[in-house]
Design a protein around this motif. Structure first.
Motif, PDB file in Angstrom:
ATOM      1  N   ALA A  41       0.832  -1.208   0.000  1.00  0.00           N
ATOM      2  CA  ALA A  41       0.000   0.000   0.000  1.00  0.00           C
ATOM      3  C   ALA A  41       0.865   1.256   0.000  1.00  0.00           C
ATOM      4  O   ALA A  41       0.539   2.238  -0.678  1.00  0.00           O
ATOM      5  CB  ALA A  41      -0.933  -0.009   1.212  1.00  0.00           C
ATOM      6  N   LEU A  42       1.967   1.239   0.743  1.00  0.00           N
ATOM      7  CA  LEU A  42       2.859   2.397   0.755  1.00  0.00           C
ATOM      8  C   LEU A  42       3.492   2.619  -0.614  1.00  0.00           C
ATOM      9  O   LEU A  42       3.577   3.757  -1.093  1.00  0.00           O
ATOM     10  CB  LEU A  42       3.945   2.213   1.812  1.00  0.00           C
ATOM     11  CG  LEU A  42       3.503   2.417   3.261  1.00  0.00           C
ATOM     12  CD1 LEU A  42       4.630   2.038   4.211  1.00  0.00           C
ATOM     13  CD2 LEU A  42       3.091   3.845   3.485  1.00  0.00           C
ATOM     14  N   VAL A  43       3.933   1.552  -1.257  1.00  0.00           N
ATOM     15  CA  VAL A  43       4.544   1.680  -2.586  1.00  0.00           C
ATOM     16  C   VAL A  43       3.525   2.206  -3.588  1.00  0.00           C
ATOM     17  O   VAL A  43       3.817   3.116  -4.378  1.00  0.00           O
ATOM     18  CB  VAL A  43       5.139   0.330  -3.044  1.00  0.00           C
ATOM     19  CG1 VAL A  43       5.518   0.359  -4.506  1.00  0.00           C
ATOM     20  CG2 VAL A  43       6.345  -0.030  -2.186  1.00  0.00           C
ATOM     21  N   VAL A  44       2.303   1.665  -3.554  1.00  0.00           N
ATOM     22  CA  VAL A  44       1.264   2.124  -4.482  1.00  0.00           C
ATOM     23  C   VAL A  44       0.927   3.591  -4.218  1.00  0.00           C
ATOM     24  O   VAL A  44       0.754   4.374  -5.159  1.00  0.00           O
ATOM     25  CB  VAL A  44       0.006   1.226  -4.357  1.00  0.00           C
ATOM     26  CG1 VAL A  44      -1.186   1.833  -5.056  1.00  0.00           C
ATOM     27  CG2 VAL A  44       0.298  -0.156  -4.919  1.00  0.00           C
ATOM     28  N   GLY A  45       0.857   3.971  -2.945  1.00  0.00           N
ATOM     29  CA  GLY A  45       0.566   5.365  -2.613  1.00  0.00           C
ATOM     30  C   GLY A  45       1.648   6.312  -3.083  1.00  0.00           C
ATOM     31  O   GLY A  45       1.363   7.380  -3.642  1.00  0.00           O
ATOM     32  N   VAL A  46       2.907   5.942  -2.882  1.00  0.00           N
ATOM     33  CA  VAL A  46       4.011   6.812  -3.308  1.00  0.00           C
ATOM     34  C   VAL A  46       4.055   6.915  -4.827  1.00  0.00           C
ATOM     35  O   VAL A  46       4.177   8.015  -5.386  1.00  0.00           O
ATOM     36  CB  VAL A  46       5.353   6.289  -2.737  1.00  0.00           C
ATOM     37  CG1 VAL A  46       6.528   6.986  -3.392  1.00  0.00           C
ATOM     38  CG2 VAL A  46       5.390   6.483  -1.227  1.00  0.00           C
ATOM     39  N   LEU A  50       3.379  10.306  -7.020  1.00  0.00           N
ATOM     40  CA  LEU A  50       4.345  10.848  -7.987  1.00  0.00           C
ATOM     41  C   LEU A  50       3.726  10.991  -9.372  1.00  0.00           C
ATOM     42  O   LEU A  50       3.967  11.984 -10.070  1.00  0.00           O
ATOM     43  CB  LEU A  50       5.583   9.962  -8.044  1.00  0.00           C
ATOM     44  CG  LEU A  50       6.485  10.002  -6.806  1.00  0.00           C
ATOM     45  CD1 LEU A  50       7.603   8.981  -6.938  1.00  0.00           C
ATOM     46  CD2 LEU A  50       7.052  11.394  -6.611  1.00  0.00           C
ATOM     47  N   VAL A  51       2.918  10.005  -9.772  1.00  0.00           N
ATOM     48  CA  VAL A  51       2.253  10.096 -11.075  1.00  0.00           C
ATOM     49  C   VAL A  51       1.283  11.275 -11.087  1.00  0.00           C
ATOM     50  O   VAL A  51       1.215  12.043 -12.043  1.00  0.00           O
ATOM     51  CB  VAL A  51       1.529   8.769 -11.409  1.00  0.00           C
ATOM     52  CG1 VAL A  51       0.593   8.922 -12.589  1.00  0.00           C
ATOM     53  CG2 VAL A  51       2.550   7.677 -11.675  1.00  0.00           C
ATOM     54  N   PHE A  52       0.535  11.441 -10.002  1.00  0.00           N
ATOM     55  CA  PHE A  52      -0.410  12.556  -9.916  1.00  0.00           C
ATOM     56  C   PHE A  52       0.312  13.895  -9.982  1.00  0.00           C
ATOM     57  O   PHE A  52      -0.110  14.811 -10.703  1.00  0.00           O
ATOM     58  CB  PHE A  52      -1.210  12.438  -8.621  1.00  0.00           C
ATOM     59  CG  PHE A  52      -2.128  13.592  -8.366  1.00  0.00           C
ATOM     60  CD1 PHE A  52      -3.302  13.718  -9.082  1.00  0.00           C
ATOM     61  CD2 PHE A  52      -1.814  14.552  -7.417  1.00  0.00           C
ATOM     62  CE1 PHE A  52      -4.160  14.795  -8.854  1.00  0.00           C
ATOM     63  CE2 PHE A  52      -2.659  15.613  -7.188  1.00  0.00           C
ATOM     64  CZ  PHE A  52      -3.832  15.743  -7.902  1.00  0.00           C
ATOM     65  N   LEU A  53       1.402  14.024  -9.230  1.00  0.00           N
ATOM     66  CA  LEU A  53       2.155  15.282  -9.256  1.00  0.00           C
ATOM     67  C   LEU A  53       2.759  15.543 -10.634  1.00  0.00           C
ATOM     68  O   LEU A  53       2.796  16.682 -11.098  1.00  0.00           O
ATOM     69  CB  LEU A  53       3.238  15.262  -8.184  1.00  0.00           C
ATOM     70  CG  LEU A  53       2.746  15.359  -6.736  1.00  0.00           C
ATOM     71  CD1 LEU A  53       3.915  15.228  -5.779  1.00  0.00           C
ATOM     72  CD2 LEU A  53       1.994  16.642  -6.503  1.00  0.00           C
ATOM     73  N   GLY A  54       3.250  14.488 -11.294  1.00  0.00           N
ATOM     74  CA  GLY A  54       3.777  14.651 -12.647  1.00  0.00           C
ATOM     75  C   GLY A  54       2.710  15.083 -13.629  1.00  0.00           C
ATOM     76  O   GLY A  54       2.946  15.931 -14.498  1.00  0.00           O
ATOM     77  N   TRP A  55       1.527  14.521 -13.493  1.00  0.00           N
ATOM     78  CA  TRP A  55       0.409  14.889 -14.377  1.00  0.00           C
ATOM     79  C   TRP A  55       0.006  16.339 -14.152  1.00  0.00           C
ATOM     80  O   TRP A  55      -0.237  17.097 -15.095  1.00  0.00           O
ATOM     81  CB  TRP A  55      -0.748  13.926 -14.120  1.00  0.00           C
ATOM     82  CG  TRP A  55      -1.999  14.244 -14.870  1.00  0.00           C
ATOM     83  CD1 TRP A  55      -2.187  14.190 -16.222  1.00  0.00           C
ATOM     84  CD2 TRP A  55      -3.236  14.675 -14.313  1.00  0.00           C
ATOM     85  NE1 TRP A  55      -3.468  14.552 -16.540  1.00  0.00           N
ATOM     86  CE2 TRP A  55      -4.136  14.853 -15.375  1.00  0.00           C
ATOM     87  CE3 TRP A  55      -3.663  14.906 -13.014  1.00  0.00           C
ATOM     88  CZ2 TRP A  55      -5.442  15.263 -15.173  1.00  0.00           C
ATOM     89  CZ3 TRP A  55      -4.969  15.310 -12.822  1.00  0.00           C
ATOM     90  CH2 TRP A  55      -5.841  15.494 -13.891  1.00  0.00           C
TER      91      TRP A  55
END
Length: 71
Positions: A41-46, A50-55
């Motif tokens: 869950a931590l890996v998926v959240g991170v 990061l994908v959201f911030l990049g988008w």
């Protein structure tokens, strides 16, 4: 001394030790599985963050594909 009774008591005591060991092993497996799920869950959240911030950064730099409605 009643040796048959002593044998039964020794067998019961050994069985209790084995049962406690099995329960402790299963509890250890459960906590290990919970730890693994928390790590996933931590890996998926991170990665998702990061994908959201990049988008969001891409939209801020290049602009969104949506057209604004003007009246």
């Amino acid at each position: 001394m009643n040796w048959r009774l002593l044998g039964w008591l020794a067998a019961l005591f050994g069985g209790a030790i084995v049962a406690i060991w099995l329960v402790a092993t299963v509890i250890g497996w459960v906590f290990g599985a919970l730890g693994l799920l928390i790590k996933i869950a931590l890996v998926v959240g991170v990665v998702g963050g990061l994908v959201f911030l990049g988008w969001k950064a891409k939209n801020a730099i290049s602009g969104s594909d949506r057209k604004q409605l003007r009246r």
